[in-house]
Design a protein around this motif. Sequence first.
Motif, PDB file in Angstrom:
ATOM      1  N   VAL A   1     -19.148  10.030   1.362  1.00  0.00           N
ATOM      2  CA  VAL A   1     -19.026  10.789  -0.255  1.00  0.00           C
ATOM      3  C   VAL A   1     -17.707  11.354  -0.106  1.00  0.00           C
ATOM      4  CG1 VAL A   1     -21.352  12.183  -0.071  1.00  0.00           C
ATOM      5  CG2 VAL A   1     -19.595  12.834   1.604  1.00  0.00           C
ATOM      6  N   ASP A   2     -16.997  11.140   1.054  1.00  0.00           N
ATOM      7  CA  ASP A   2     -15.499  11.560   0.943  1.00  0.00           C
ATOM      8  C   ASP A   2     -14.743  11.084   2.214  1.00  0.00           C
ATOM      9  OD1 ASP A   2     -13.262  12.618  -0.066  1.00  0.00           O
ATOM     10  OD2 ASP A   2     -13.847  14.693  -0.204  1.00  0.00           O
ATOM     11  N   VAL A   3     -13.408  10.813   2.010  1.00  0.00           N
ATOM     12  CA  VAL A   3     -12.765  10.440   3.241  1.00  0.00           C
ATOM     13  C   VAL A   3     -11.708  11.426   3.415  1.00  0.00           C
ATOM     14  CG1 VAL A   3     -11.315   8.612   4.474  1.00  0.00           C
ATOM     15  CG2 VAL A   3     -13.472   8.122   2.890  1.00  0.00           C
ATOM     16  N   LEU A   4     -11.363  11.951   4.732  1.00  0.00           N
ATOM     17  CA  LEU A   4     -10.085  12.898   4.841  1.00  0.00           C
ATOM     18  C   LEU A   4      -9.596  12.563   6.035  1.00  0.00           C
ATOM     19  CD1 LEU A   4     -12.100  16.276   4.998  1.00  0.00           C
ATOM     20  CD2 LEU A   4     -11.048  15.264   2.902  1.00  0.00           C
ATOM     21  N   LEU A   5      -8.153  12.892   6.117  1.00  0.00           N
ATOM     22  CA  LEU A   5      -7.329  12.567   7.134  1.00  0.00           C
ATOM     23  C   LEU A   5      -6.927  13.922   8.220  1.00  0.00           C
ATOM     24  CD1 LEU A   5      -4.524  10.073   5.568  1.00  0.00           C
ATOM     25  CD2 LEU A   5      -6.928   9.390   7.047  1.00  0.00           C
TER      26      LEU A   5
END
Length: 374
Positions: free
Chosen positions: A141-145
Amino acid sequence: MGGSQLNNHQELVCIGCGVKVQTEDPKELGFAPKSALEKETIVCQRCFKLKHYNEVQDVSLTDDDFLKILNKVGETDSLIVKVVDIFDFNGSWLPGLHRFVGRNDVLLIGNKVDLLPKSVKPNKLINWMKQSSKELGLNPVDVLLVSADKGKHILEAADAIERYRKGKDVYVVGCTNVGKSTFINRLIKEVSGEGDIITTSHFPGTTLDMIEIPLDDGQALIDTPGIINHHQMAHYVDKRDFKVIMPKKEIKPRVYQLNEEQTLFFGGLARLDYVSGGRRSLTCYLSNELNIHRTKLEKADELYKNHAGELLTPPRPEQIEEFPKLIPHEFSLKDGKMDIVFSGLGWVTVNEPGAKIVAHVPKGVNVIVRKSLI
C-alpha cells in the motif's frame, strides 16, 4: 506453582511469551539464567529485557516455524509491516510472503537508508522498491524509508502505520539482520515518549514467540521472530565478521579502472571478472571494511586457492574447508549504467554498455543485475 514448575524441568515455560525455558545457550530461544529458575514466576531473558528495558531482541526460526507464523498472520485481519534492508533488498526479501498475506494490506519499510551514499535520491529509491516488489509478486500500500539505527523517519513510519492499520492489529515481519527489532524499539520510544508502554502489560506470546505490544485502542503491534533466509551471505561468515560485511556507516564508493581480463576479489567471499569491453571504470558499493583485491584474471583461481582465508578474508582460515565453492554467473551487459548485485555484500556499477562480466558467489547466494540505483 513455583515448586511444581521446578520439579519437572521439561515443563518450564516463560510466563511472558510461553516459550520453553532453557539455561544453556544465551543466543537461543527461551534462555534464562539459572538464578531465574528460583523465582515464583519464570521469565525468559528476552521478555525480561522487553519488560524492564523495552528492548525487543531478535530470535531466529526454522522454515517450518516461519510457515506457521505466515499462515497465522494470513488468517488475521490486520496490517502487515514488512521490513527489508535497503542495502540488501533481494537478500532480505521474504520469499512467498505475498501468498500468505490474504487480503491484508502490506506496508513496506526499507531500513538502513543511512548507509546509502548521499547521491541516492529517496524518490528514485522508493520507485525502484515499488517496481521490485511488483516483480517479486507483492503490491504494497505504501513504501517508506527509515534508519532505525539513527532514528530517521521513525515518526513518519509511526504515522503511516496508524493511518493504514485502520484500527486493526499490526504484524511486523522481516528476516534476520534487517534491523526489525531496532525499528520496533525506536517505534516504542517514539510512540510512548518514556518507553513504559510495555512494562505494565503481559505479553501473551505463543510458543512461536510472537511478542505483543499494546496500542492505545486495545489493538496490538505484534513482533514476529526474524526469519532466516538461506541465500543471505551472512550465513557464510563467522559472527565476528558481520561487522566487515554489514556496513554501519555511509558507504564510500570505490572506483577501479579495469583493463580487460582483470579480477576483483571482495575478501574471499565473492569475485568479479571483467572479461571484455575495453578499459573502463567500475564503482564498488560495499562495506568500507571489506577488502577489495585486484589481480589478473589468469592468476585469479590460483590466488584464491593459495590465499583464501588469509589475504582474502573473510572467510577465516578455519572456515575454508567448509566454505561453499564459488559459482560463476555470466552477464553480458547490453544497457548502460547497470548494477551487479552480490546479495548480502553490495553491488558494483558498470556505467557504459558492452561489458562482459562473470560474477562468482558461494553456491546458494544470489547475484542479480538491475538498472543502476545511483
